[in-house]
Design a protein around this motif. Structure first.
Motif, PDB file in Angstrom:
ATOM      1  N   ASN A  43      48.892  29.372  24.282  1.00  9.19           N
ATOM      2  CA  ASN A  43      48.914  30.676  25.394  1.00  9.19           C
ATOM      3  C   ASN A  43      48.148  31.640  24.951  1.00  9.19           C
ATOM      4  N   ARG A  44      47.964  31.837  23.632  1.00  8.74           N
ATOM      5  CA  ARG A  44      47.404  33.127  23.282  1.00  8.74           C
ATOM      6  C   ARG A  44      46.123  32.983  22.288  1.00  8.74           C
ATOM      7  N   ASP A  45      45.653  32.092  22.228  1.00  7.11           N
ATOM      8  CA  ASP A  45      44.357  31.578  21.226  1.00  7.11           C
ATOM      9  C   ASP A  45      43.409  32.725  21.816  1.00  7.11           C
ATOM     10  N   ALA A  46      42.923  32.534  22.879  1.00  6.34           N
ATOM     11  CA  ALA A  46      41.757  33.461  23.521  1.00  6.34           C
ATOM     12  C   ALA A  46      42.118  34.845  23.102  1.00  6.34           C
ATOM     13  N   ILE A  47      43.348  35.206  23.430  1.00  9.56           N
ATOM     14  CA  ILE A  47      43.733  36.772  23.427  1.00  9.56           C
ATOM     15  C   ILE A  47      43.731  37.400  21.961  1.00  9.56           C
ATOM     16  N   ASP A  48      44.163  36.243  21.074  1.00 12.42           N
ATOM     17  CA  ASP A  48      44.295  37.057  19.621  1.00 12.42           C
ATOM     18  C   ASP A  48      42.843  37.121  19.319  1.00 12.42           C
ATOM     19  N   LYS A  49      41.620  36.350  19.624  1.00  8.25           N
ATOM     20  CA  LYS A  49      40.300  36.507  19.198  1.00  8.25           C
ATOM     21  C   LYS A  49      39.846  37.706  19.838  1.00  8.25           C
ATOM     22  N   TRP A  50      40.311  38.416  20.661  1.00  9.43           N
ATOM     23  CA  TRP A  50      39.901  39.630  21.175  1.00  9.43           C
ATOM     24  C   TRP A  50      40.012  40.848  20.367  1.00  9.43           C
ATOM     25  N   LYS A  51      41.065  40.529  19.564  1.00  6.53           N
ATOM     26  CA  LYS A  51      41.571  42.027  18.400  1.00  6.53           C
ATOM     27  C   LYS A  51      41.621  43.195  19.025  1.00  6.53           C
ATOM     28  N   ALA A  52      42.348  43.069  20.284  1.00  8.03           N
ATOM     29  CA  ALA A  52      42.518  44.212  21.109  1.00  8.03           C
ATOM     30  C   ALA A  52      43.849  44.812  20.964  1.00  8.03           C
ATOM     31  N   THR A  53      44.102  46.035  21.590  1.00 11.93           N
ATOM     32  CA  THR A  53      45.484  46.612  21.306  1.00 11.93           C
ATOM     33  C   THR A  53      45.952  46.831  22.789  1.00 11.93           C
ATOM     34  N   GLY A  54      45.257  46.559  23.722  1.00 13.34           N
ATOM     35  CA  GLY A  54      45.688  46.759  25.247  1.00 13.34           C
ATOM     36  C   GLY A  54      44.616  46.254  26.294  1.00 13.34           C
ATOM     37  N   ILE A  55      45.142  46.337  27.319  1.00 16.16           N
ATOM     38  CA  ILE A  55      44.280  45.715  28.556  1.00 16.16           C
ATOM     39  C   ILE A  55      44.740  46.489  29.700  1.00 16.16           C
ATOM     40  N   ILE A  56      43.886  46.957  30.404  1.00 19.75           N
ATOM     41  CA  ILE A  56      43.979  47.770  31.686  1.00 19.75           C
ATOM     42  C   ILE A  56      44.058  46.680  32.801  1.00 19.75           C
ATOM     43  N   LEU A  57      45.125  46.841  33.789  1.00 22.05           N
ATOM     44  CA  LEU A  57      45.281  45.961  34.754  1.00 22.05           C
ATOM     45  C   LEU A  57      45.757  46.656  36.038  1.00 22.05           C
ATOM     46  N   THR A  58      45.730  46.268  37.182  1.00 18.97           N
ATOM     47  CA  THR A  58      46.523  46.805  38.164  1.00 18.97           C
ATOM     48  C   THR A  58      47.795  46.727  38.201  1.00 18.97           C
ATOM     49  N   LYS A  59      48.537  47.880  38.770  1.00 18.30           N
ATOM     50  CA  LYS A  59      49.705  47.767  38.833  1.00 18.30           C
ATOM     51  C   LYS A  59      50.484  46.724  39.558  1.00 18.30           C
ATOM     52  N   GLU A  60      49.871  46.470  40.890  1.00 18.45           N
ATOM     53  CA  GLU A  60      50.450  45.474  41.624  1.00 18.45           C
ATOM     54  C   GLU A  60      50.368  43.926  40.892  1.00 18.45           C
ATOM     55  N   SER A  61      49.528  43.792  39.719  1.00 18.39           N
ATOM     56  CA  SER A  61      49.457  42.519  39.267  1.00 18.39           C
ATOM     57  C   SER A  61      50.581  41.940  38.414  1.00 18.39           C
ATOM     58  N   ASP A  62      51.447  43.091  38.345  1.00 21.12           N
ATOM     59  CA  ASP A  62      52.580  42.507  37.354  1.00 21.12           C
ATOM     60  C   ASP A  62      52.081  41.975  36.118  1.00 21.12           C
ATOM     61  N   LYS A  63      51.385  42.695  35.342  1.00 14.79           N
ATOM     62  CA  LYS A  63      50.725  42.322  34.047  1.00 14.79           C
ATOM     63  C   LYS A  63      50.087  41.018  34.178  1.00 14.79           C
ATOM     64  N   SER A  64      49.674  40.371  35.071  1.00 17.62           N
ATOM     65  CA  SER A  64      48.933  39.225  35.095  1.00 17.62           C
ATOM     66  C   SER A  64      47.213  39.375  35.494  1.00 17.62           C
ATOM     67  N   LEU A  65      46.539  38.977  34.317  1.00 17.19           N
ATOM     68  CA  LEU A  65      45.018  38.847  34.696  1.00 17.19           C
ATOM     69  C   LEU A  65      44.588  38.366  35.854  1.00 17.19           C
ATOM     70  N   PRO A  66      45.036  37.024  36.083  1.00 17.08           N
ATOM     71  CA  PRO A  66      44.492  36.379  37.253  1.00 17.08           C
ATOM     72  C   PRO A  66      44.760  37.262  38.716  1.00 17.08           C
ATOM     73  N   GLN A  67      45.893  38.004  38.844  1.00 19.60           N
ATOM     74  CA  GLN A  67      46.239  38.621  39.803  1.00 19.60           C
ATOM     75  C   GLN A  67      45.874  40.003  40.034  1.00 19.60           C
ATOM     76  N   SER A  68      45.252  40.404  38.918  1.00 25.42           N
ATOM     77  CA  SER A  68      44.564  41.971  38.727  1.00 25.42           C
ATOM     78  C   SER A  68      43.169  41.869  39.285  1.00 25.42           C
ATOM     79  N   SER A  69      42.706  42.923  40.117  1.00 25.73           N
ATOM     80  CA  SER A  69      41.402  43.019  40.676  1.00 25.73           C
ATOM     81  C   SER A  69      41.011  44.404  40.736  1.00 25.73           C
ATOM     82  N   MET A  70      40.090  44.755  40.177  1.00 29.96           N
ATOM     83  CA  MET A  70      39.558  46.099  40.229  1.00 29.96           C
ATOM     84  C   MET A  70      38.073  46.097  40.305  1.00 29.96           C
ATOM     85  N   TYR A  71      37.709  47.471  40.474  1.00 24.77           N
ATOM     86  CA  TYR A  71      36.060  47.732  40.520  1.00 24.77           C
ATOM     87  C   TYR A  71      35.378  47.757  39.273  1.00 24.77           C
ATOM     88  N   LEU A  72      34.121  47.471  38.968  1.00 25.56           N
ATOM     89  CA  LEU A  72      33.626  47.391  37.760  1.00 25.56           C
ATOM     90  C   LEU A  72      33.411  48.949  37.276  1.00 25.56           C
TER      91      LEU A  72
END
Length: 355
Positions: A43-72
């Motif tokens: 589940n997390r292989d790809a995420i661990d490779k980011w070595k990131a501390t956080g991610i910005i998503l839309t509030k309506e996405s419920d912390k889901s990357l596929p459900q999040s959509s924003m402008y560049l």
């Protein structure tokens, strides 16, 4: 120690039986821990490779990357924060022989999300991709033309990266504009500047300022909200905890039966002046030896099994965790032996020898 080991030698079959049962329990515990660890990594292989501390998503996405959509443009508003934009699409990819569920990551070249190449080269043109090596194990190879579901676009594998999965699906990396064309159907559609999230690296997530409709999600919280991630781990952990309890009960039953059978012998020994403490220590040492042998054999059997498992089995053994579980198994077995110790203390020498 002498009394405990001498009795084990004289009653080999009984104690081999106990050790055998504990070996199977230990084997199951170790294998389940490897399965839990493997499913977690899937589940997390790809995420661990980011070595990131956080991610910005839309509030309506419920912390889901596929459900999040924003402008560049949202990425351009971030000041003083290392960030990388990401677009994501779940789809089915197939070549002439096999097909697989994949997660396509659209990223900017030279960002910290860019994968390391282990075979082939980095994508440079539109519709070129770098795939996780798990796809190579599934039957895909360099130069394959990938047909995608729900689109007529064709992607070409030009390189492979190390094992990389997102929510159990192998990851395919490509340029952001390639993903947009695959996802929205054209290079200049009205959605060409849409992304799914912004991955960030910072020591202070609370200082990151975003638009009101967006939220900054701590990376572990993001992982915990992946579909099935928490539920899978919790289910397997509960099974492991139940096995600890079962182990204690089995040892308690076996030793109690053996103690009842040797009641008269213990009575004679107590009549000869042997203390309860000595007898109790003998039972504890005996339990430790029998359990330790079973746990070690279970550990060895698990490692050997792991050498012959196919790549399709999501098992990944963490030897430190396995050793910890082994120690817990020995500890709970010794706790199970307390019932026998209590019964030995209560033995009346006169009654035990028929006086």
């Amino acid at each position: 120690m002498f009394l405990a080991w001498n009795e084990i030698r004289k009653n080999k079959f009984r104690y081999i039986l106990i050790s055998g049962v504990l070996m199977l329990i230990a084997y199951l515990v170790f294998f389940l821990s490897g399965l839990a660890n493997g499913l977690e990594n899937m589940n997390r292989d790809a995420i661990d490779k980011w070595k990131a501390t956080g991610i910005i998503l839309t509030k309506e996405s419920d912390k889901s990357l596929p459900q999040s959509s924003m402008y560049l443009d949202e990425a351009k508003k971030l000041k003083g924060v290392e960030n990388a934009i990401i677009g994501q699409l779940n789809t089915i990819a197939r070549n002439e022989k096999v097909k697989a569920n994949v997660s396509i990551f659209g990223i900017e070249r030279d960002s910290f999300l860019q994968p390391k190449i282990i075979e082939g080269e980095m994508y440079s043109k539109v519709y070129e991709v770098v795939a996780s090596e798990s796809l190579k194990n599934d039957g895909f190879s360099l130069g394959d033309q990938l047909q995608l579901s729900a689109t007529d676009k064709v992607l070409t594998i030009v390189g492979f990266t190390s094992q990389s999965r997102f929510n159990a699906s192998p990851v395919v990396y490509t340029r952001l504009d390639t993903l947009q064309q695959v996802k929205y159907g054209g290079a200049y559609s009205e959605n060409q500047d849409r992304i799914n999230g912004i991955v960030i690296r910072t020591s202070d997530l609370s200082s990151v300022k975003t638009s009101p409709e967006l939220e900054v999600v701590e990376i572990e919280s993001f992982i915990e909200h992946l579909p099935g991630y928490t539920e899978q781990g919790l289910t397997l952990q509960i099974m492991i905890y139940f096995l600890f309890v079962i182990s204690a009960v089995i040892v308690a039953i076996f030793l109690y039966v053996l103690t009842v059978q040797k009641k008269s012998m213990f009575g004679v020994m107590k009549a000869q002046g042997i203390s309860n403490r000595f007898l109790a220590q003998s039972v504890v040492v005996q339990t430790f030896l029998v359990t330790a042998i079973g746990v070690v054999l279970g550990f060895v059997l698990t490692v050997v099994t792991g050498m012959f498992l196919p790549n399709a089995v999501p098992v990944s053994f963490d030897y430190i965790t396995m050793i910890l579980y082994g120690v817990i198994l020995i500890a709970v077995a010794i706790l199970g032996a307390i019932f026998s110790v209590v019964s030995i203390v209560k033995i009346d020498p006169l009654k035990a020898i028929g006086g």
